[in-house]
Design an enzyme around this catalytic site. Structure first.
Site, PDB file in Angstrom:
ATOM      1  N   ASP A   1      -5.612  -7.670   4.778  1.00 45.29           N
ATOM      2  CA  ASP A   1      -6.817  -6.962   4.238  1.00 45.29           C
ATOM      3  C   ASP A   1      -7.554  -8.385   3.792  1.00 45.29           C
ATOM      4  O   ASP A   1      -8.913  -8.589   3.826  1.00 45.29           O
ATOM      5  CB  ASP A   1      -6.443  -6.371   2.931  1.00 45.29           C
ATOM      6  CG  ASP A   1      -7.540  -5.714   2.047  1.00 45.29           C
ATOM      7  OD1 ASP A   1      -8.502  -5.630   2.516  1.00 45.29           O
ATOM      8  OD2 ASP A   1      -7.309  -5.227   0.967  1.00 45.29           O
TER       9      ASP A   1
ATOM     10  N   ASP B   1     -11.166 -10.433   4.883  1.00 46.28           N
ATOM     11  CA  ASP B   1     -12.532 -10.767   4.027  1.00 46.28           C
ATOM     12  C   ASP B   1     -12.874 -12.154   4.247  1.00 46.28           C
ATOM     13  O   ASP B   1     -14.050 -12.573   4.343  1.00 46.28           O
ATOM     14  CB  ASP B   1     -12.301 -10.246   2.797  1.00 46.28           C
ATOM     15  CG  ASP B   1     -12.760  -8.879   2.520  1.00 46.28           C
ATOM     16  OD1 ASP B   1     -12.551  -8.169   3.588  1.00 46.28           O
ATOM     17  OD2 ASP B   1     -13.233  -8.319   1.327  1.00 46.28           O
TER      18      ASP B   1
ATOM     19  N   LYS C   1       4.736 -14.594   4.438  1.00 43.18           N
ATOM     20  CA  LYS C   1       5.244 -15.335   3.196  1.00 43.18           C
ATOM     21  C   LYS C   1       6.687 -15.332   3.172  1.00 43.18           C
ATOM     22  O   LYS C   1       7.304 -15.096   1.820  1.00 43.18           O
ATOM     23  CB  LYS C   1       4.550 -14.819   1.739  1.00 43.18           C
ATOM     24  CG  LYS C   1       4.707 -15.685   0.592  1.00 43.18           C
ATOM     25  CD  LYS C   1       3.954 -16.952   0.631  1.00 43.18           C
ATOM     26  CE  LYS C   1       4.069 -17.699  -0.787  1.00 43.18           C
ATOM     27  NZ  LYS C   1       3.428 -18.928  -0.698  1.00 43.18           N
TER      28      LYS C   1
ATOM     29  N   ASP D   1      -0.566 -18.745   2.902  1.00 45.86           N
ATOM     30  CA  ASP D   1      -1.467 -19.700   1.926  1.00 45.86           C
ATOM     31  C   ASP D   1      -1.911 -20.815   2.907  1.00 45.86           C
ATOM     32  O   ASP D   1      -3.106 -21.383   3.009  1.00 45.86           O
ATOM     33  CB  ASP D   1      -0.692 -20.374   0.806  1.00 45.86           C
ATOM     34  CG  ASP D   1       0.516 -20.521   1.005  1.00 45.86           C
ATOM     35  OD1 ASP D   1       1.244 -20.255   2.030  1.00 45.86           O
ATOM     36  OD2 ASP D   1       1.237 -21.363   0.123  1.00 45.86           O
TER      37      ASP D   1
ATOM     38  N   TYR E   1       0.895  -1.112   0.080  1.00 45.00           N
ATOM     39  CA  TYR E   1      -0.049   0.058   0.102  1.00 45.00           C
ATOM     40  C   TYR E   1       0.890   1.324  -0.023  1.00 45.00           C
ATOM     41  O   TYR E   1       0.358   2.417   0.040  1.00 45.00           O
ATOM     42  CB  TYR E   1      -0.910   0.103   1.311  1.00 45.00           C
ATOM     43  CG  TYR E   1      -1.685  -1.075   1.177  1.00 45.00           C
ATOM     44  CD1 TYR E   1      -1.675  -2.368   1.215  1.00 45.00           C
ATOM     45  CD2 TYR E   1      -3.202  -0.577   1.023  1.00 45.00           C
ATOM     46  CE1 TYR E   1      -2.489  -3.304   0.948  1.00 45.00           C
ATOM     47  CE2 TYR E   1      -4.389  -1.886   1.013  1.00 45.00           C
ATOM     48  CZ  TYR E   1      -3.929  -3.129   0.949  1.00 45.00           C
ATOM     49  OH  TYR E   1      -4.871  -4.036   0.633  1.00 45.00           O
TER      50      TYR E   1
HETATM   51  P1  ATP Z   1     -13.860  -2.104  -1.479  1.00 44.54           P
HETATM   52  O1  ATP Z   1     -13.055  -2.416  -2.549  1.00 44.54           O
HETATM   53  O2  ATP Z   1     -14.525  -0.724  -1.317  1.00 44.54           O
HETATM   54  O3  ATP Z   1     -13.350  -2.707  -0.014  1.00 44.54           O
HETATM   55  P2  ATP Z   1     -15.561  -4.562  -1.757  1.00 44.54           P
HETATM   56  O4  ATP Z   1     -15.044  -4.745  -3.103  1.00 44.54           O
HETATM   57  O5  ATP Z   1     -15.013  -5.196  -0.372  1.00 44.54           O
HETATM   58  O6  ATP Z   1     -15.380  -2.760  -1.675  1.00 44.54           O
HETATM   59  P3  ATP Z   1     -18.277  -4.352  -0.932  1.00 44.54           P
HETATM   60  O7  ATP Z   1     -18.710  -2.804  -1.424  1.00 44.54           O
HETATM   61  O8  ATP Z   1     -17.574  -4.364   0.376  1.00 44.54           O
HETATM   62  O9  ATP Z   1     -17.026  -4.790  -1.980  1.00 44.54           O
HETATM   63  O10 ATP Z   1     -19.308  -5.392  -1.388  1.00 44.54           O
HETATM   64  C1  ATP Z   1     -18.955  -6.714  -1.647  1.00 44.54           C
HETATM   65  C2  ATP Z   1     -20.087  -7.424  -1.591  1.00 44.54           C
HETATM   66  O11 ATP Z   1     -20.846  -7.528  -0.286  1.00 44.54           O
HETATM   67  C3  ATP Z   1     -21.472  -6.786  -2.538  1.00 44.54           C
HETATM   68  O12 ATP Z   1     -22.157  -7.841  -3.216  1.00 44.54           O
HETATM   69  C4  ATP Z   1     -22.190  -6.097  -1.314  1.00 44.54           C
HETATM   70  O13 ATP Z   1     -23.679  -5.790  -1.692  1.00 44.54           O
HETATM   71  C5  ATP Z   1     -22.250  -7.101  -0.101  1.00 44.54           C
HETATM   72  N1  ATP Z   1     -21.967  -6.096   0.797  1.00 44.54           N
HETATM   73  C6  ATP Z   1     -21.154  -5.404   1.366  1.00 44.54           C
HETATM   74  N2  ATP Z   1     -21.379  -4.567   2.561  1.00 44.54           N
HETATM   75  C7  ATP Z   1     -22.839  -5.043   2.834  1.00 44.54           C
HETATM   76  C8  ATP Z   1     -23.736  -4.695   3.822  1.00 44.54           C
HETATM   77  N3  ATP Z   1     -23.329  -3.961   5.095  1.00 44.54           N
HETATM   78  N4  ATP Z   1     -24.874  -5.319   3.923  1.00 44.54           N
HETATM   79  C9  ATP Z   1     -25.278  -6.129   2.678  1.00 44.54           C
HETATM   80  N5  ATP Z   1     -24.383  -6.447   1.878  1.00 44.54           N
HETATM   81  C10 ATP Z   1     -23.114  -6.021   1.975  1.00 44.54           C
END
Ligand code: ATP
Length: 336
Positions: free
Chosen positions: A230, A234, A173, A206, A126
């Site tokens: 990050d 997720d 890694k 991994d 980053y």
């Molecule tokens: P960023 O790159 O900005 O972190 P991201 O790629 O992680 O974004 P998000 O915008 O978080 O993507 O959304 C990913 C998926 O999760 C989408 O389909 C979105 O609708 C769903 N999602 C994210 N937050 C919520 C929430 N608070 N409630 C319901 N669905 C959500």
């Protein structure tokens, strides 16, 4: 004495989840005064600044922020607001507690997941140092320093000790990035020696990803450099019901900004479908930070009670309630 807090609703689903969270925090009875600071893609494009001065002034005054997501274009355009904020205010520790909510239906619902992820927040890939050496050949610099690695490790171990956590896993890694991840690991090991009461282990990223899916209940505190942090955050969110429920805090020496892990979710923005749990849970962390642990406990219990009841959940976690209906249910629980 009232508490002052900068509120950055953001864009996409940000304003919806921010409004829901403000309602929930206010319903705890804590005297909190919000200093609203608008920030979205349009404002940034118009002003040409990722972080407008009024936003920084407000955060410098309050030292505490509650922030919704702000859209970041995938390629080109301006720098990510989150990255800019973390670097400008030196919010070096990203803290993400990931735990099973009672009653929630996930693939892992029979397993008790309870981990806290500590992600270094200011460097690694980053750094933003990318360079096209010749046409179609690009380098992207991964920066790892002793100072940043040492302080995130110190922060994670101190948290572990303070909160009765048993073990810390450093994730890396270093078998491939021997110098960069090697330095990160050396710092983790040095800090681990100062905490003999906390078990310390190391996992290659991994392998850690596979273990997280196969045995998520065995993880306690995870300690990672920025990029792995990050991605693993997720992944971990997916174990407990998705991005809609996982909170986060960006902590520095002087400032703290609390925000959900999720992005602005443009696919569902403005439809009243967003799950505000993640930002509400982030506000639970905020309440603890500002010295209101009782309100924090009551709000967390109210959210958990709504999940246990299961009839007012949003679509992302298998329900059909709107953002407002979920929030009303949390408020009802708080009044009990
Ligand atoms: P960023 O790159 O900005 O972190 P991201 O790629 O992680 O974004 P998000 O915008 O978080 O993507 O959304 C990913 C998926 O999760 C989408 O389909 C979105 O609708 C769903 N999602 C994210 N937050 C919520 C929430 N608070 N409630 C319901 N669905 C959500």
């Amino acid at each position: 004495m009232p508490h002052y807090c900068t509120l950055i609703p953001g864009d996409g689903i940000g304003p919806e989840v921010a409004e829901a969270t403000v309602r929930a925090v206010e319903a705890t009875g804590v005297d909190i005064r919000w200093k609203r600071a608008e920030l979205n893609e349009a404002i940034i494009l118009e002003s040409g600044k990722t972080l407008p001065q009024y936003l920084l002034d407000s955060l410098n005054e309050t030292r505490v922020g509650l922030k919704g997501p702000v859209t970041t274009p995938v390629a080109g355009g301006f720098q990510s607001v989150n990255v800019a904020l973390r670097k400008t205010l030196d919010l070096f520790a990203n803290v993400r507690p990931v735990s099973t909510l009672p009653g929630i239906k996930t693939r892992f619902q029979d397993v008790k997941i309870d981990m806290v992820i500590f992600r270094e927040n200011t460097e690694d890939l980053y750094s933003g140092l990318e360079h096209e050496i010749v046409k179609d050949v690009v380098t992207s610099l991964k920066v790892i320093t002793r100072t940043a690695s040492h302080r995130i490790a110190q922060y994670a171990f101190e948290y572990a000790r303070r909160n009765g956590r048993k073990h810390v896993a450093a994730i890396h890694k270093a078998n491939i990035m021997k110098l960069a991840d090697g330095l990160f690991l050396r710092c983790c090991r040095e800090v681990a020696q100062e905490f003999p009461d906390i078990q310390y282990k190391e996992l290659i990223v991994d392998n850690a990803s596979m273990q997280l899916v196969m045995r998520p209940e065995t993880f306690d505190v995870l300690l990672l450099p920025n990029l792995y942090g990050d991605i693993v955050s997720d992944l971990a969110a997916g174990l407990v019901g998705g991005l809609g429920i996982v909170p986060g805090a960006n902590m520095g020496e002087t400032h703290a900004v609390f925000e959900a892990v999720h992005g602005s979710a443009p696919d569902i923005a403005g439809q009243g479908k967003a799950n505000p749990t993640a930002l509400m849970m982030s506000s639970v962390m905020l309440l603890i930070h500002i010295g209101e642990p009782d309100a924090a406990r009551r709000l967390r219990h109210a959210i958990e009670a709504v999940y246990l009841d299961g009839t007012r959940l949003t679509a992302d976690v298998g329900g059909s309630a709107s953002t407002g209906e979920f929030t009303d249910a949390v408020l009802r629980q708080l009044r009990r």
